[in-house]
Design a protein around this motif. Structure first.
Motif, short mmCIF file in Angstrom:
data_model
loop_
_atom_site.label_atom_id
_atom_site.label_comp_id
_atom_site.label_asym_id
_atom_site.label_seq_id
_atom_site.Cartn_x
_atom_site.Cartn_y
_atom_site.Cartn_z
N MET A 1 47.35 20.76 43.03
CA MET A 1 48.41 20.17 43.84
C MET A 1 49.59 21.12 43.99
N ASP A 2 49.69 22.13 43.10
CA ASP A 2 50.79 23.08 43.24
C ASP A 2 50.57 24.01 44.43
N GLN A 3 49.42 23.87 45.12
CA GLN A 3 49.18 24.66 46.32
C GLN A 3 49.71 23.97 47.58
N ILE A 4 50.32 22.79 47.41
CA ILE A 4 50.95 22.10 48.54
C ILE A 4 52.46 22.26 48.40
N PHE A 9 49.27 22.89 52.69
CA PHE A 9 48.35 23.33 51.65
C PHE A 9 47.94 24.76 51.96
N SER A 10 48.01 25.64 50.96
CA SER A 10 47.61 27.04 51.13
C SER A 10 46.50 27.38 50.15
N GLU A 11 45.42 27.95 50.66
CA GLU A 11 44.24 28.29 49.87
C GLU A 11 44.45 29.67 49.22
N LEU A 29 45.10 11.99 50.20
CA LEU A 29 44.31 10.76 50.10
C LEU A 29 43.72 10.55 48.71
N GLN A 30 43.43 11.65 48.03
CA GLN A 30 42.87 11.54 46.69
C GLN A 30 43.11 12.84 45.94
N HIS A 31 43.43 12.71 44.67
CA HIS A 31 43.48 13.86 43.77
C HIS A 31 42.95 13.40 42.41
N THR A 32 41.79 13.92 42.03
CA THR A 32 41.18 13.57 40.75
C THR A 32 40.60 14.83 40.12
N LYS A 33 40.38 14.77 38.83
CA LYS A 33 39.70 15.84 38.11
C LYS A 33 38.42 15.26 37.53
N SER A 34 37.29 15.79 37.98
CA SER A 34 36.01 15.35 37.44
C SER A 34 35.69 16.16 36.19
N GLN A 35 34.53 15.94 35.64
CA GLN A 35 34.07 16.73 34.49
C GLN A 35 33.94 18.20 34.85
#
Length: 287
Positions: A1-4, A9-11, A29-35
């Motif tokens: 999220m620090d890329q926004i 948003f910058s890649e 819309l969504q920000h999650t961390k999966s395994q």
């Protein structure tokens, strides 16, 4: 999220030093961390919805069809009868969507390691996740390596729709992985894997092609234009388990009516052949 920052948003990634792609963001819309990875879905101002994994753009609603159609139809049409297809990765559902369209495909098996990517795509990217509704599809959430070890000489076509070589996708670019692909193919089978861009990663492309050549007698590199990928271009390593297999000559040449019925907006037989025409510096690097 620090890329926004400041609504953009910058890649930013060392895989593509000195350059980045930026998208104007309307909503996260969504920000999650999966395994396995960081998952972000954005509503952008001009490119529709975008899926971001570990800070890297995977697809945008604006141009995803170019990538999905090419990674699917290049190998499908290079095979005379692609009845049985394996997809490794592809958690957004786009490749499953395209494989469903091909009239000769009877069975599609997909193995995606991260079930949370599938869930995010079903929730936010229905235009791609419709592929999961295919009656031809059997979906497994698990390890593609293990699946191929347990299913030998079973598939006519295997498509590896991976993210870039960081995180869980690193192993999908190794020599050992291409050995597993070869083992899971039937005689005369064809594979296609995402293989990066020559403009921002020529050494990576060359290494990937060389590793594939350790296991396949016929190996080609093909190009497609996808504006929101680094340099606006992406490449695929396409390989056949048989010698003298002309991968650039499609076995299936669809009419304009058939292309329209299948909702193909990028792929056709002329694009198929042209994708294998490479600039001189790329031909030299891969020779």
């Amino acid at each position: 999220m620090d890329q926004i920052r400041k609504g953009w948003f910058s890649e930013l990634n060392d895989l593509w030093p000195g350059q980045c792609m930026s998208l104007e963001v309307q909503q996260v819309l969504q920000h999650t961390k999966s395994q396995y990875q960081d998952i972000v879905v954005l509503q952008t101002k001009h490119h529709g919805r975008a899926l971001i994994l570990d800070g890297i753009i995977q697809c945008t609603e604006h141009d995803e069809f170019a990538y999905q159609e090419m990674i699917s139809f290049l190998p499908l049409c290079a095979h005379p009868d692609p009845a049985s297809v394996l997809i490794v990765g592809g958690g957004d559902g786009g490749v499953a969507r395209e494989c469903h369209k091909h009239p000769r495909v009877k069975r599609v098996v997909q193995v995606e390691i991260d079930g949370e990517v599938i869930a995010a795509s079903k929730r936010h990217l229905p235009f791609m996740a419709e592929g999961f509704d295919s009656a031809k599809l059997t979906l497994h959430v698990g390890d593609g390596f293990r699946y191929m070890e347990e299913h030998r000489e079973e598939f006519d076509v295997i498509i590896t729709d991976s993210s870039d070589p960081i995180g869980p996708a690193v192993n999908l670019f190794t020599e050992a992985y291409f050995g597993l692909l070869r083992g899971a193919l039937k005689s005369g089978g064809v594979i296609c894997s995402q293989a990066g861009t020559v403009w921002a990663g020529l050494d990576h492309v060359r290494q990937t092609v060389d590793r594939c050549r350790k296991h396949f007698p016929t190996v080609r590199y093909a190009l497609a234009s996808v504006p929101t990928y680094p340099s606006g271009q992406i490449g695929f390593v396409v390989a056949a388990a048989s010698e003298r297999h002309d991968l650039a000559a499609p076995h299936h040449r669809f009419s304009d009516e058939e292309l329209a019925k299948m909702r193909l907006r990028y792929y056709n037989a002329d694009v198929h052949a042209a994708a294998f025409a490479l600039p001189n510096f790329v031909k030299k690097a891969l020779s």
